[in-house]
Design a protein around this motif. Structure first.
Motif, PDB file in Angstrom:
ATOM      1  N   ASP A 213       0.882  -1.162   0.000  1.00 17.11           N
ATOM      2  CA  ASP A 213       0.000   0.000   0.000  1.00 17.11           C
ATOM      3  C   ASP A 213       0.924   1.217   0.000  1.00 17.11           C
ATOM      4  O   ASP A 213       1.542   1.542   1.019  1.00 17.11           O
ATOM      5  CB  ASP A 213      -0.899  -0.036   1.243  1.00 17.11           C
ATOM      6  N   SER A 235      -4.654   4.635  -1.958  1.00 17.96           N
ATOM      7  CA  SER A 235      -5.875   5.403  -1.777  1.00 17.96           C
ATOM      8  C   SER A 235      -5.683   6.669  -2.604  1.00 17.96           C
ATOM      9  O   SER A 235      -4.914   7.558  -2.217  1.00 17.96           O
ATOM     10  CB  SER A 235      -6.093   5.761  -0.308  1.00 17.96           C
ATOM     11  N   THR A 237      -7.665   8.867  -2.924  1.00 19.37           N
ATOM     12  CA  THR A 237      -8.301   9.929  -2.144  1.00 19.37           C
ATOM     13  C   THR A 237      -7.253  10.907  -1.616  1.00 19.37           C
ATOM     14  O   THR A 237      -7.549  12.073  -1.374  1.00 19.37           O
ATOM     15  CB  THR A 237      -9.010   9.290  -0.931  1.00 19.37           C
ATOM     16  N   LYS A 238      -6.026  10.415  -1.450  1.00 17.48           N
ATOM     17  CA  LYS A 238      -4.984  11.180  -0.771  1.00 17.48           C
ATOM     18  C   LYS A 238      -4.175  11.985  -1.802  1.00 17.48           C
ATOM     19  O   LYS A 238      -4.730  12.827  -2.469  1.00 17.48           O
ATOM     20  CB  LYS A 238      -4.126  10.234   0.059  1.00 17.48           C
TER      21      LYS A 238
END
Ligand code: PLP
Length: 424
Positions: A213, A235, A237-238
């Motif tokens: 990750d 992610s 999103t980050k």
């Protein structure tokens, strides 16, 4: 799937279609090869000539896609053409973003999901069967471990955790059922760095798949696939989205590894909307530019905090004092925008006063956006954990985690200095 190059004088590619480069130079650009990370972030994955000859990709807001006749359906089913069919299997904007993300991470294929968690769950569900086992380093995102501990086990998949960074223990834990090894890099909030080459080597030697990750390092700071890791997830999103305005996730790797993940996603339905794909493509254009500033702000704020009399300890991989500094310096382009520290001689209430006194840094979970965020992990993520348990995770009552944005370092330093003084 080869399709004729569009007529460059008059034509344009259908959105999301293969980018149809005109020559070898364009082909390299579209693949993100032979250029720097900023050039790749801006151009990779995109058609050179787009719908209506626009410089940007359109948002194709369509849940279904029509066929001119039955022959056109059969051509798709017989793989004579490549095109959209129904929104759950993909949309044109998503294809562009996936090609860009694959190029940035040096992977053959990327599969986009509606969130980072959906990407991780998608990979694990696609590749693990009842009777298999997955081993995680224990500093991995707590929701990722929770998914394995509480849910994968319901389907007969075993789950084990090993101390982060202990590769001997990791290798010793591998048994005949072990199918996948999972690490994060850097971890949150201690910012431990994975040794991707060592992890990949263990996986190869023992016939076990490896997954990193890489949300916190981004492909700008480190590319685990280059070190031989099988799967990278982020992610998005980050940092990839970068503006705190979308949720998305992505899994990247070889075609062989990712095809089953894409197939499962088509059934599970965890896809991103065309609007989110547009925002992500737009955010990615400035990834390298933003990461340079996140890296610079991280280093400057970490140095400031380390020299501050009211600070007990700082975790930042760019500081010589960090346990993983040498590995980070060897394997990463920069050290990222996260900084974790302990307020000296402070209980949780006084630590909360530091958080509350910040003015530029906003209080909130998440990271990777242009706005700097501040949080006390005890309160934000671990309030409902028994004290012994959160201490076992290394969460101190006087710990603060910063997710530095792209503001001016001098302003962030002044804000934090003020906040530390105000808390008394
Ligand atoms: C945020 C985060 C996730 C989960 O991503 P979502 O997009 O919130 O689902 C997973 N791993 C790491 C390291 C994260 O920071």
């Amino acid at each position: 799937m080869s399709r004729p190059a569009p007529d460059r004088a008059s034509g344009s590619s259908p959105p999301g279609a293969s980018p149809s480069p005109a020559d070898a130079a364009e082909e390299a650009l579209v693949a993100g090869r032979g250029c720097g990370p900023s050039t790749a972030a801006v151009h990779a994955g995109e058609a050179r000539q787009k719908l209506a000859d626009a410089v940007t990709d359109p948002i194709v807001a369509s849940s279904t896609f029509t066929f001119r006749d039955t022959r056109a359906i059969l051509d798709l089913l017989e793989e004579k053409t490549s095109r959209e069919e129904y929104g759950r299997y993909g949309n044109p904007g998503e294809r562009v973003v996936e090609r860009k993300l694959a190029a940035l991470d040096g992977g053959e294929m990327a599969v986009l999901f509606g969130s980072g968690m959906a990407a991780l769950v998608g990979v694990l569900m696609a590749w693990l069967n009842a009777g298999d086992e997955v081993i995680f380093f224990d500093e991995c995102y707590h929701r990722s471990r929770e998914f394995c501990r509480r849910h994968l086990t319901r389907f007969g998949v075993g789950f084990r955790e090993v101390k982060t960074g202990d590769y001997a223990a990791l290798e010793a834990a591998i048994g005949p059922r072990t199918r996948m090894l999972v690490s994060e890099s850097p971890t949150n909030p201690h910012l431990s760095i994975a040794d991707c080459a060592t992890l990949a080597d263990i996986g190869r030697r023992r016939g076990v798949m490896t997954l990193i990750d890489a949300t916190l390092c981004t492909p700008y700071n480190c590319r685990p696939l280059d070190a031989g890791v099988d799967f990278v997830i982020h992610s998005a999103t980050k940092y990839l989205g970068g503006h705190n305005d979308l949720l998305a996730g992505v899994a990247v790797g070889s075609r062989e590894r990712l095809e089953p993940v894409r197939t499962l996603r088509g059934i599970m339905g965890g896809i991103s909307s065309p609007h989110v794909c547009y925002l992500l493509e737009r955010g990615l254009k400035t990834l390298a530019l933003r990461m340079e500033r996140h890296n610079a702000n991280g280093l400057e704020v970490a140095r400031f905090l380390e020299s501050h009399p009211r600070v007990e300890r700082v975790w930042y991989p760019g500081l010589a004092s960090h346990p993983y500094h040498a590995l980070a310096a060897r394997t990463m382009r920069g050290f990222g925008g996260l900084v974790t520290f302990l307020v000296k001689d402070a209980d949780w209430q006084r630590t909360a006063r530091v958080v509350d006194a910040a003015r530029i840094l906003r209080i909130g979970p998440s990271l990777g956006g242009v706005e700097s965020l501040i949080e006390q992990p005890l309160v934000m993520s671990y309030w409902n954990y028994p004290p012994e348990e959160r201490r076992s995770f290394g969460i101190h009552d006087n710990m603060i985690r910063l997710a530095l944005g792209i503001e001016d370092a001098a302003d962030l330093v002044a804000d934090l200095g003020r906040a530390l003084d105000a808390a008394g």
